[in-house]
Design an enzyme around this catalytic site. Structure first.
Site, mmCIF file in Angstrom:
data_model
loop_
_atom_site.group_PDB
_atom_site.id
_atom_site.type_symbol
_atom_site.label_atom_id
_atom_site.label_comp_id
_atom_site.label_asym_id
_atom_site.label_seq_id
_atom_site.Cartn_x
_atom_site.Cartn_y
_atom_site.Cartn_z
ATOM 1 N N GLY A 17 0.777 -1.246 0.000
ATOM 2 C CA GLY A 17 0.000 0.000 0.000
ATOM 3 C C GLY A 17 0.801 1.285 0.000
ATOM 4 C CG ASN A 19 1.480 3.364 -5.870
ATOM 5 O OD1 ASN A 19 1.805 4.413 -6.428
ATOM 6 N ND2 ASN A 19 2.115 2.212 -6.084
ATOM 7 N NE ARG A 70 -13.957 -13.293 -12.864
ATOM 8 C CZ ARG A 70 -13.091 -13.124 -13.849
ATOM 9 N NH1 ARG A 70 -11.813 -13.367 -13.671
ATOM 10 N NH2 ARG A 70 -13.510 -12.732 -15.026
ATOM 11 N NE ARG A 96 -8.597 -11.827 -5.710
ATOM 12 C CZ ARG A 96 -8.381 -13.133 -5.661
ATOM 13 N NH1 ARG A 96 -8.843 -13.919 -6.610
ATOM 14 N NH2 ARG A 96 -7.704 -13.665 -4.675
ATOM 15 C CG LEU A 98 -11.066 -6.683 -10.994
ATOM 16 C CD1 LEU A 98 -10.920 -5.180 -10.850
ATOM 17 C CD2 LEU A 98 -11.840 -7.277 -9.821
ATOM 18 C CG ASN A 112 -4.128 -0.943 -12.706
ATOM 19 O OD1 ASN A 112 -3.921 -1.132 -11.501
ATOM 20 N ND2 ASN A 112 -3.482 -1.630 -13.644
ATOM 21 C CG HIS A 114 0.937 -2.131 -15.626
ATOM 22 N ND1 HIS A 114 0.675 -3.382 -15.090
ATOM 23 C CD2 HIS A 114 1.880 -2.321 -16.586
ATOM 24 C CE1 HIS A 114 1.412 -4.283 -15.723
ATOM 25 N NE2 HIS A 114 2.149 -3.659 -16.633
ATOM 26 C CB SER A 141 1.126 3.262 -17.785
ATOM 27 O OG SER A 141 2.246 3.072 -18.624
ATOM 28 C CB THR A 146 -10.983 -1.494 -20.899
ATOM 29 O OG1 THR A 146 -9.727 -2.039 -21.277
ATOM 30 C CG2 THR A 146 -10.981 0.016 -21.073
ATOM 31 C CG LEU A 149 -4.421 -8.035 -17.318
ATOM 32 C CD1 LEU A 149 -5.201 -7.751 -16.043
ATOM 33 C CD2 LEU A 149 -3.686 -9.363 -17.203
ATOM 34 C CG ASP A 150 -2.089 -4.700 -16.993
ATOM 35 O OD1 ASP A 150 -2.723 -4.154 -16.077
ATOM 36 O OD2 ASP A 150 -1.337 -5.675 -16.819
ATOM 37 C CD GLU A 179 4.758 1.923 -9.490
ATOM 38 O OE1 GLU A 179 3.640 1.738 -8.991
ATOM 39 O OE2 GLU A 179 5.562 1.001 -9.679
HETATM 40 C C1 GAR Z 1 3.092 -1.098 -7.681
HETATM 41 O O1 GAR Z 1 4.384 -1.180 -8.202
HETATM 42 C C2 GAR Z 1 2.070 -1.145 -8.791
HETATM 43 O O2 GAR Z 1 2.490 -0.502 -9.968
HETATM 44 C C3 GAR Z 1 1.949 -2.639 -9.022
HETATM 45 O O3 GAR Z 1 1.950 -3.188 -7.726
HETATM 46 C C4 GAR Z 1 2.746 -2.362 -6.879
HETATM 47 C C5 GAR Z 1 1.953 -2.046 -5.641
HETATM 48 O O4 GAR Z 1 2.761 -1.433 -4.673
HETATM 49 N N1 GAR Z 1 0.753 -2.959 -9.725
HETATM 50 C C6 GAR Z 1 0.668 -3.931 -10.625
HETATM 51 O O5 GAR Z 1 1.617 -4.634 -10.908
HETATM 52 C C7 GAR Z 1 -0.683 -4.086 -11.258
HETATM 53 N N2 GAR Z 1 -0.614 -4.914 -12.413
HETATM 54 P P1 GAR Z 1 2.121 -0.753 -3.401
HETATM 55 O O6 GAR Z 1 1.208 -1.803 -2.744
HETATM 56 O O7 GAR Z 1 3.291 -0.434 -2.526
HETATM 57 O O8 GAR Z 1 1.370 0.463 -3.836
#
Ligand code: GAR
Length: 233
Positions: A17, A19, A70, A96, A98, A112, A114, A141, A146, A149-150, A179
């Site tokens: 967490g 971000n 699901r 996950r 979706l 999201n 990524h 990014s 949508t 995926l990504d 990020e």
């Molecule tokens: C981040 O690097 C994010 O870009 C990535 O998970 C990490 C979460 O870190 N997300 C993905 O890979 C989604 N496909 P955080 O829990 O410290 O924010």
């Protein structure tokens, strides 16, 4: 209770967490124009969920294993999200995949982050794959979610240089701080400017973005576009 100002956000996470923590810190700043109405996790032991509770935020944990299938899981997720009445839903390390119908109900409102320069490197292990390919540039990014995926329209990106001595871990660590900046700036932009998704296009103030807004070039740290007359490239 005092009604908080700005757009309402729901943050969804599965892990540590950081971000989310960056968004929470930004939400105390006047330029952010948004606040976190609730945090949802699919993992009860996610560090980010604990952090959200420590911050006094409303949290909901919706675990896949507690649902028969699901559809049932996603119905519970929908109820949790809608209960917070969000303007935007931010997937911040929500790991996950979706379903189409679930995603479509939040079209244009779910983003999201990524860890790659999409459309390159969708999916997992992006840092390792960048190094294996010998790329000199990496990044992250923010895109609209949508069913692909990504694969949704990309709103914004941050770019970093790959160093000769980088490992997947060093690259991931270095990118993470960027990020955080990108996600906060992107949410601030969404909270302030009218941003629409029309098919595969992103339209801001009636300008169609020709490409992702690049942090430091088209978008500043507070989500202001540096040249609103020249949207993207
Ligand atoms: C981040 O690097 C994010 O870009 C990535 O998970 C990490 C979460 O870190 N997300 C993905 O890979 C989604 N496909 P955080 O829990 O410290 O924010």
């Amino acid at each position: 209770m005092i009604e908080k100002a700005g757009k309402r956000l729901v943050v969804m996470l599965s892990g540590r967490g950081t971000n989310f923590a960056a968004l929470q810190a930004a939400s105390n700043q006047p330029w952010f124009n948004a606040h976190i109405a609730g945090v949802i996790s699919d993992r009860s032991n996610a560090a980010g969920l604990g952090l959200a509770r420590e911050n006094g935020l409303d949290t909901v944990c919706v675990e896949r294993t507690r649902h028969a299938n699901r559809d049932a899981f996603e119905s519970s997720l929908t109820a949790a999200i809608d209960g917070f009445e969000p303007d935007y839903i931010v997937l911040a390390g929500f790991m996950r995949v979706l379903g189409d119908a679930f995603v479509e109900q939040y079209a244009g409102r779910m983003i999201n982050i990524h860890p790659s320069l999409l459309p390159a490197y969708r999916g997992l292990h992006t840092h390792r794959r960048v190094l294996e390919a010998g790329d000199r540039e990496h990044g992250a990014s923010v895109h609209f979610v949508t069913p692909t995926l990504d694969g949704g329209p990309v709103l914004s990106q941050v770019r970093i240089e790959v160093r000769d001595d980088d490992t997947p871990d060093s690259l991931a660590d270095r990118l993470l701080a960027h990020e955080h900046r990108l996600l906060c700036a992107s949410v601030a932009l969404l909270a302030r400017d009218p941003v629409e998704v029309r098919h595969e296009d992103i339209v801001i103030d009636n300008f169609r973005l020709a490409g992702p807004l690049v942090l430091g070039r088209d978008l500043d740290e507070h989500g202001q576009r540096t040249d609103p007359g020249r949207p993207g490239q």
